[in-house]
Write a protein that holds these residues in place. Structure first.
Motif, PDB file in Angstrom:
ATOM      1  N   HIS A   1       0.809  -1.227   0.000  1.00 28.76           N
ATOM      2  CA  HIS A   1       0.000   0.000   0.000  1.00 28.76           C
ATOM      3  C   HIS A   1       0.841   1.276   0.000  1.00 28.76           C
ATOM      4  CE1 HIS A   1      -4.178  -1.481   0.446  1.00 28.76           C
ATOM      5  NE2 HIS A   1      -3.534  -2.576   0.782  1.00 28.76           N
ATOM      6  N   ALA A   2       2.151   1.145   0.119  1.00 25.85           N
ATOM      7  CA  ALA A   2       3.007   2.341   0.071  1.00 25.85           C
ATOM      8  C   ALA A   2       2.958   2.928  -1.341  1.00 25.85           C
ATOM      9  CB  ALA A   2       4.439   1.969   0.448  1.00 25.85           C
ATOM     10  N   ASP A   3       3.147   4.222  -1.395  1.00 25.54           N
ATOM     11  CA  ASP A   3       2.996   4.920  -2.672  1.00 25.54           C
ATOM     12  C   ASP A   3       4.295   4.835  -3.494  1.00 25.54           C
ATOM     13  OD1 ASP A   3       1.957   6.419  -4.685  1.00 25.54           O
ATOM     14  OD2 ASP A   3       2.264   8.346  -3.690  1.00 25.54           O
ATOM     15  N   THR A   4       4.551   3.654  -4.031  1.00 25.61           N
ATOM     16  CA  THR A   4       5.717   3.473  -4.902  1.00 25.61           C
ATOM     17  C   THR A   4       5.230   2.904  -6.232  1.00 25.61           C
ATOM     18  OG1 THR A   4       6.077   1.232  -4.040  1.00 25.61           O
ATOM     19  CG2 THR A   4       7.313   3.014  -2.996  1.00 25.61           C
ATOM     20  N   ALA A   5       6.032   3.088  -7.257  1.00 29.02           N
ATOM     21  CA  ALA A   5       5.644   2.572  -8.578  1.00 29.02           C
ATOM     22  C   ALA A   5       5.816   1.059  -8.661  1.00 29.02           C
ATOM     23  CB  ALA A   5       6.463   3.260  -9.663  1.00 29.02           C
ATOM     24  N   PHE A   6       6.782   0.538  -7.884  1.00 25.77           N
ATOM     25  CA  PHE A   6       7.053  -0.901  -7.923  1.00 25.77           C
ATOM     26  C   PHE A   6       7.257  -1.440  -6.508  1.00 25.77           C
ATOM     27  CE2 PHE A   6       8.591   0.906 -11.879  1.00 25.77           C
ATOM     28  CZ  PHE A   6       7.988   0.087 -12.819  1.00 25.77           C
TER      29      PHE A   6
END
Lengths: 110, 224
Positions: free
Chosen positions: B144-149
């Motif tokens: 759920h962290a806001d990373t692309a990958f």
């Protein structure tokens, strides 16, 4: 700015995990060297040497930390903080705390 | 997903040898946002080494990791690009889940919305949880962290079947906005999830196409 804030929080969190070692060494140096020196009246001018001694112990703590807890960095990596940045912050913070301890001890004895 | 379109993570040029044994030799890996990519391989085949090299915490000379053609080494230092779940515990022992979520910028309530029984554990430290719950919560935090990958090394390890199924659903849902690269020996759960499957075999990364299970049998990863 966001990164600096994250880095500072990461450094504080990481410092908590090694504080017993770092503060223990600081306490030892202050109690075993500075306190007797201040009581005997030759404590002036000791600060640079004490600070260097304190900084010289950081690699020992780093080495022990790497050996005892090799997997401790994953959370910090996920915050985007590298080992080098983490340790540079920790050493700076510990140096400041040590300096604070020296000044407090001087004021207390004086 | 980026408003400019999907992001593409590519890795190649990775060569790793341990004690004279070539673990990784011929590697080209591609993950795109909107995809779940499976990385399979026998024990000791170098899956974790590959994930850590892509993440950027393992320095490998000549390794090239790129996003949309731009070199990103070490990738973990790029804000919002990727995160990595290692096989070992992720969170420092002194940290509660709530504190960890805040540092990672994750809404813990939203992350555990499909797992209401976990909500009583928000103020627990990781060492106070069962192994399966700890694994699940750590996976959810990074998912759920806001990373692309997100790179997951054995996310299903120790997680009970009912939670594995829900976690797999969550991965399917969240791949709409990120790319997932995961390795896990629970192939029965992993294979249906994946859009692309790679197999690490004798240091080479093989992209499996067609009948994946048959290919896995041919390469000795599955017996039946």
């Amino acid at each position: 700015m966001v990164f600096v804030f994250t880095w500072l929080r990461a450094v504080l969190l990481f410092y908590r995990s090694i504080a017993p070692f770092m503060l223990g060494i600081s306490g030892l140096i202050l109690a075993a060297v500075l306190l007797p020196a201040l009581h005997e009246g030759w404590g002036e001018g000791l600060l640079p040497g004490l600070l260097l001694t304190k900084l010289a112990t950081a690699p020992v703590v780093w080495y022990l930390s790497e050996q005892l807890r090799p997997g401790q960095y994953w959370f910090y990596f996920n915050l985007g903080v590298s080992r080098r940045r983490l340790w540079s912050g920790v050493v700076a913070l510990d140096g400041l705390l040590f300096l604070g301890g020296v000044l407090a001890m001087r004021a207390g004895v004086a | 997903m980026s408003p400019a379109g999907p992001q593409v993570l590519e890795a190649d040029g990775i060569q790793v040898a341990f004690a004279g044994r070539q673990v990784l030799a011929s590697i080209y890996l591609r993950v795109q946002t909107g995809q779940i990519v499976g990385l399979l391989g026998r024990n000791g085949s170098g899956k974790s080494v590959l994930l850590q090299t892509i993440f950027g915490t393992r320095t490998v000379a000549d390794a090239s990791v790129r996003v949309n053609g731009r070199r990103v080494v070490p990738a973990f230092r790029q804000p919002g690009l990727l995160n990595y779940l290692p096989q070992e515990p992720l969170l420092p022992p002194s940290l509660t889940l709530r504190q960890a979520a805040r540092l990672l910028g994750v809404d813990l309530g939203a992350a555990t919305a499909r797992f209401p029984e976990l909500r009583t554990q928000f103020d627990c430290r990781i060492g106070e949880l069962s192994g399966g719950s700890a694994r699940l919560l750590q996976t959810l935090l990074l998912l759920h962290a806001d990373t692309a990958f997100s790179l997951f090394d054995e996310p299903f390890s120790g997680v009970m079947p009912v939670h594995v199924e829900t976690l797999a659903d969550e991965m399917q849902r969240l791949k709409q906005r990120k790319g997932l690269l995961l390795t896990d020996h629970r192939h029965a759960e992993v294979l249906p999830l994946c859009d692309v499957v790679y197999l690490l075999h004798h240091g080479r990364l093989l992209k499996l196409e067609g009948n994946v299970k048959e290919a896995l049998r041919d390469y000795g990863y599955l017996a039946h």
